[in-house]
Design a protein around this motif. Structure first.
Motif: not given
Length: 741
Positions: A387-416
């Motif tokens: 796999q050349t790139e991993l794509k992760i998406s979130f679908f569902g309740q508004n605040f849960l999706v925003k929280r999960a996306a924010r956590q993932l972006k922070y994880l990527i930013n800190q470890n990239q």
């Protein structure tokens, strides 16, 4: 393009025009349907394949692709586009839904007409008297489902004899015997009916039972959970008075006849949901949407016309306030409560560092567990070899999706992995390359799972963001510690010549050191120097030295200053450029009438509101000609005390900041005959006031400015200041510029 928006009223009229169920259409009627929906060019192939209504309803994806293919001039076949297939399948699904709707409606109408005749009396009134009797519990009523015969299948009303029961007649004297007979009947929903899916919601079941019981005083029993799971239909058992059962039965039938269907296929008003249809590839999206609406206590049933790219469909009640919901409110929930964040990308996933991959896998596992627990959102991803790139998406309740996306972006930013430029000087880099290569390699090896690379020659670090500071600190620890050497001398800044710099570098080199930089700074510091006087111990001191000492001490460049609590008292001559600008000026008014200005008012305050500019305060001092030279003159002493205490008190009230500059104007003070006493009384009273608890926390600079005609007065104040600052006899303290190198 033909609109795909499903209008159930229009579909019913079209259905009535054809006057046949879709499953009974002829080949010509199928051709008519193709022409009406924009597929006229495929009529010939449908006729060649003899596609009638029954065959049309059973078409598979491969068969649809074959029928919608066209032949080129060279005889080769051209497959239909994805868009053409999607539109055809959507139109077909609309008509299938209409077919099922009309079919069920006709059956329900036929069954409804049989309710009064099929409802049998199953219990009798016994032991009628005026005493209260309890209703005897009836025998359990077994669930009765459709038999194999067609007649039994269409009949939805089932009867069961119940044991006789007694009724309390004392409360129902106005009712006839037939009104209080206990009966039982059943309302049956078939396994293929869309209404069956409403009963998967436990809240709907409990609400329906409560509604029937409260509205009609009828006991309501719904099939067990095992029967629901087997998907063999649901039986609703009703038990109560005959008339009430009939009314409850009719209400149930009316409720399920008013189930409306909305297909989200309008490109204008359903843009958000259509985007999900085209881009959301997930097998749990319907479950997520259903759970979100269930948690909102909205009774709906959701499905898709096709598993992958079909349109979303919702069934909902439009009658009975307890269960009904409007289409507008459904749209509000969709746009406010449901969110789809698509494709947060982790590039070069196959080659990312081991620790980063491990953290991503832990994050996905945690979110999947959370998804199973909450059921109102889902994480969408796909991991495969190479796999050349991993794509992760979130679908569902508004605040849960925003929280999960924010956590993932922070994880990527800190470890990239990111390239950072270090701030090491050329000398430091050379030192590291000459002496610390092995230690640098050990650091890289220690963080090999994070792919840390140290490039000292390029002055760069290749590290994850969360390790940047830690790695830099490790490298800094390898560099020899630097010790600053400071030289101080009296006077202002000076500039080192090139020869002096070379000499300093030679001295450093002799001790295997180097000079990184040379700073010159100047600030005023307190200086303690011996005072030369004509005493018995200094008779041999030349007069020239004594003269030079006095000239230096009394030079205008020296600031006479003493420290009291957290404030200072300074003496300046009028032409002293080092004197700072005052924030508040105290002006003394020489007068014969000495008043106690105990309150701050407009008479002694000028420019009070403009605190940022210089504020002048006016206070009274006694007329110099009226002052008695007697040291015991208490009136003069009290007037000085009043003058100083009132001044400092009012300044403390006006002070927004605790650090301000206060100037006492000395105009007219030179006319006092006893200048020494004036200086002593003023300085002593200021010292007393500054040492009180109310003023000790203020950081004030109190200045006395003297003009050329007040040299004698200046010397008297200076002597008093010197007495306060003198530590040892014959030593003087003063502030003077000190340069540090």
């Amino acid at each position: 393009m033909t609109s795909l928006y499903f209008d159930i009223t229009h579909q019913r009229k079209s259905y009535q025009t054809l006057n046949l169920l879709m499953g009974s259409w002829t080949v010509d009627q199928v051709s008519q349907w193709l022409s009406k929906n924009g597929f006229g060019k495929y009529i010939r192939r449908f006729k060649d394949e003899n596609i009638d209504g029954e065959a049309l309803m059973k078409l598979t994806d491969n068969q649809i692709e074959y029928l919608l293919s066209v032949s080129n001039q060279d005889g080769s076949g051209k497959k239909p586009t994805l868009k053409t297939k999607r539109i055809f399948k959507a139109e077909l699904e609309v008509w299938k839904t209409t077919f099922e709707y009309e079919k069920n409606k006709r059956e329900k109408r036929a069954d409804k007409a049989k309710v009064p005749t099929d409802l049998k009396e199953v219990s009798k009134v016994t032991n009628i008297d005026t005493h209260q009797q309890q209703i005897m519990p009836s025998e359990p009523v077994p669930s009765i489902f459709a038999s194999s015969s067609s007649t039994d299948t269409k009949n939805k009303i089932y009867k069961q004899d119940l044991a006789a029961s007694s009724v309390d007649i004392s409360k129902k004297l106005d009712k006839t015997t037939s009104d209080i007979k206990t009966c039982s009947t059943a309302y049956y929903i078939k396994s293929m009916d869309i209404n069956l899916k409403f009963f998967k919601n436990e809240l709907f079941c409990s609400s329906l039972i409560e509604y029937i019981s409260n509205t009609y005083d009828v006991k309501c029993y719904i099939s067990s959970e095992d029967q629901k799971k087997k998907n063999i239909g649901i039986q609703i058992q009703l038990t109560g008075v005959q008339n009430s059962i009939g009314n409850a039965y009719n209400d149930l039938q009316s409720l399920f006849e008013t189930v409306n269907t909305k297909i989200f296929n309008n490109e204008v008003i359903d843009e958000k949901v259509i985007y999900w249809s085209k881009n959301l590839y997930c097998d749990s999206d319907i479950t997520v949407i259903q759970k979100i609406f269930d948690k909102q206590k909205l009774f709906t049933v959701w499905r898709k016309t096709d598993i992958l790219s079909g349109y979303y469909v919702v069934h909902y009640f439009t009658k009975t306030d307890v269960f009904s919901v409007s289409e507008n409110y459904i749209n509000q929930i969709i746009y406010k409560e449901i969110l789809y964040i698509q494709d947060i990308i982790i590039p070069e996933f196959e080659n990312i560092q081991k620790n980063f991959r491990k953290k991503i896998e832990q994050f996905i596992t945690k979110k999947k567990q959370e998804q199973q627990r909450l059921e109102t959102y889902t994480i969408i991803y796909c991991i495969y070899p190479g796999q050349t790139e991993l794509k992760i998406s979130f679908f569902g309740q508004n605040f849960l999706v925003k929280r999960a996306a924010r956590q993932l972006k922070y994880l990527i930013n800190q470890n990239q992995l990111t390239t950072f430029t270090t701030e090491f000087t050329l000398t430091q880099r050379n030192y590291l390359l000459d002496n610390c290569v092995h230690q640098l390699e050990n650091i890289e090896h220690e963080y090999k799972d994070d792919n840390v690379k140290i490039r000292i020659r390029e002055n760069q670090l290749y590290v994850p963001h969360y390790l940047k500071i830690k790695i830099q600190q490790r490298i800094n620890n390898l560099i020899d510690q630097q010790y600053p050497i400071t030289f101080q001398y009296i006077g202002n800044d000076s500039i080192l010549t090139n020869n002096e710099k070379l000499q300093l570098e030679e001295i450093a080199g002799q001790f295997k050191c180097q000079i990184d930089k040379i700073d010159l700074q100047t600030k005023k510091e307190i200086i303690t120097l011996p005072k030369i006087t004509n005493t018995s111990t200094s008779k041999s001191t030349p007069k020239l030295i004594i003269k030079q000492s006095k000239e230096f001490y009394y030079s205008l460049s020296i600031s006479k200053k003493t420290l009291i609590s957290n404030s200072t008292i300074e003496l300046h001559l009028v032409n002293d450029l080092t004197a700072p600008k005052a924030d508040i000026t105290i002006v003394s008014m020489i007068t014969n009438d000495i008043e106690d200005n105990s309150k701050l008012n407009d008479n002694n305050l000028h420019n009070k509101k403009d605190i940022d500019k210089n504020v002048k305060l006016f206070y009274s001092l006694p007329d110099w000609s009226k002052v008695n030279n007697d040291q015991n003159d208490t009136d003069f002493k009290n007037s000085i005390k009043t003058f100083i205490s009132n001044s400092l008190r009012d300044i403390s009230i006006l002070s927004i900041n605790k650090e301000i500059i206060i100037t006492f104007s000395t105009d007219g003070w030179e006319n006092y005959l006893n200048k020494k006493r004036l200086a002593e009384e003023i300085i002593n009273e200021i010292k007393v006031q500054l040492e009180t608890s109310k003023l000790s926390n203020f950081h004030w600079r109190i200045l006395f400015i003297f003009n050329d005609k007040q040299i004698d007065l200046y010397n008297q104040f200076l002597q008093k200041i010197l007495l306060l600052t003198m530590k040892i006899n014959h030593y003087e303290q003063f502030f003077y510029p000190i340069s540090s190198m």
